[in-house]
Design a protein around this motif. Sequence first.
Motif, short mmCIF file in Angstrom:
data_model
loop_
_atom_site.label_atom_id
_atom_site.label_comp_id
_atom_site.label_asym_id
_atom_site.label_seq_id
_atom_site.Cartn_x
_atom_site.Cartn_y
_atom_site.Cartn_z
N TYR A 24 0.87 -1.17 0.00
CA TYR A 24 0.00 0.00 0.00
C TYR A 24 0.91 1.22 0.00
N ARG A 25 0.68 2.14 -0.92
CA ARG A 25 1.52 3.34 -0.99
C ARG A 25 0.65 4.58 -1.04
N PHE A 26 0.99 5.56 -0.21
CA PHE A 26 0.29 6.83 -0.11
C PHE A 26 1.30 7.94 -0.36
N VAL A 27 0.99 8.88 -1.23
CA VAL A 27 1.86 10.04 -1.45
C VAL A 27 1.09 11.25 -0.95
N ILE A 28 1.69 11.96 0.00
CA ILE A 28 1.06 13.10 0.66
C ILE A 28 1.82 14.37 0.31
N ALA A 29 1.11 15.43 -0.11
CA ALA A 29 1.75 16.68 -0.54
C ALA A 29 2.60 17.27 0.58
N ASP A 30 2.09 17.39 1.77
CA ASP A 30 2.82 17.91 2.93
C ASP A 30 1.89 17.84 4.13
N SER A 31 2.43 17.45 5.26
CA SER A 31 1.60 17.39 6.48
C SER A 31 2.21 18.19 7.61
N THR A 32 3.30 18.89 7.37
CA THR A 32 3.98 19.60 8.45
C THR A 32 3.31 20.91 8.83
N HIS A 33 2.36 21.37 8.03
CA HIS A 33 1.66 22.63 8.33
C HIS A 33 0.48 22.44 9.28
N THR A 55 -7.38 -4.48 15.67
CA THR A 55 -6.44 -5.11 14.76
C THR A 55 -6.20 -4.14 13.61
N GLY A 56 -5.19 -4.40 12.83
CA GLY A 56 -4.95 -3.58 11.65
C GLY A 56 -3.68 -2.75 11.77
N PHE A 57 -3.59 -1.77 10.88
CA PHE A 57 -2.40 -0.94 10.75
C PHE A 57 -2.79 0.51 10.60
N SER A 58 -1.84 1.39 10.90
CA SER A 58 -2.11 2.82 10.77
C SER A 58 -0.82 3.56 10.44
N ILE A 59 -0.96 4.55 9.57
CA ILE A 59 0.08 5.55 9.34
C ILE A 59 -0.59 6.86 9.70
N ALA A 60 -0.23 7.41 10.84
CA ALA A 60 -0.87 8.63 11.35
C ALA A 60 0.08 9.80 11.18
N VAL A 98 4.83 3.75 2.65
CA VAL A 98 4.60 2.43 2.10
C VAL A 98 4.40 1.44 3.24
N LEU A 99 3.41 0.59 3.09
CA LEU A 99 3.19 -0.53 4.00
C LEU A 99 3.20 -1.79 3.15
N ARG A 100 4.14 -2.68 3.44
CA ARG A 100 4.19 -3.99 2.78
C ARG A 100 3.71 -5.01 3.79
N TRP A 101 2.49 -5.55 3.56
CA TRP A 101 1.85 -6.50 4.47
C TRP A 101 1.98 -7.90 3.90
N GLU A 102 2.65 -8.77 4.65
CA GLU A 102 2.85 -10.16 4.27
C GLU A 102 2.51 -11.05 5.46
N PRO A 103 2.38 -12.34 5.27
CA PRO A 103 2.12 -13.22 6.41
C PRO A 103 3.20 -13.05 7.48
N GLY A 104 2.80 -12.64 8.68
CA GLY A 104 3.71 -12.49 9.81
C GLY A 104 4.58 -11.25 9.79
N SER A 105 4.34 -10.30 8.88
CA SER A 105 5.21 -9.13 8.78
C SER A 105 4.44 -7.93 8.24
N ALA A 106 4.75 -6.77 8.82
CA ALA A 106 4.24 -5.49 8.31
C ALA A 106 5.43 -4.54 8.28
#
Length: 168
Positions: A24-33, A55-60, A98-106
């Motif tokens: 999963y890939r996310f491109v963000i313009a800017d979040s520092t503001h 359960t699950g994952f997060s990029i905050a 980028v989040l690479r989710w595989e069996p037993g690994s994130a």
Amino acid sequence: MEEQGGEWHCAGLKMSHSLGYGTYRFVIADSTHFPPSATFDMFMRPDHEDPDQRTGFSIALGQGNKADGPNGDFVVQPYYVPGNSVRFNAPVGIMSYVLRWEPGSAAFKGFSGISPTPRGTVKEQVFRSGIPIPSEERVHFNFYDFHHSKSGLRHPVEIVVEKFEYLP
């Protein structure tokens, strides 16, 4: 996020189905503001989830209402388990996550720009404990005020998601 009639309104969207293992890939313009209470959260979780059995994952992206805190976080839920959250400082400008989710690994990675380079890497983290297997999780984007009306937001805040992609 903007104020209407004395109340702040936030944005969110979610995919209609689960994608499962993959990149999963996310491109963000800017979040520092962002002001300290503004948070953009890209996460995957089941919609019917019990808050006590997360359960699950997060990029905050955001400081969690701490003006001097780091402005990024890679998380394997539940976030409150020691070692399930890694905070970092995202620099000004376009960032890719980028989040690479595989069996037993994130495996999480944040880097400056659109294409990864060794010098552009901001943070990398691989989690190997508590990794869920695919079920009914969906990708969500939420942009919200961390403490709602108590935060003191005074101006509209925006986030620009340049790109989202999934590779099986």
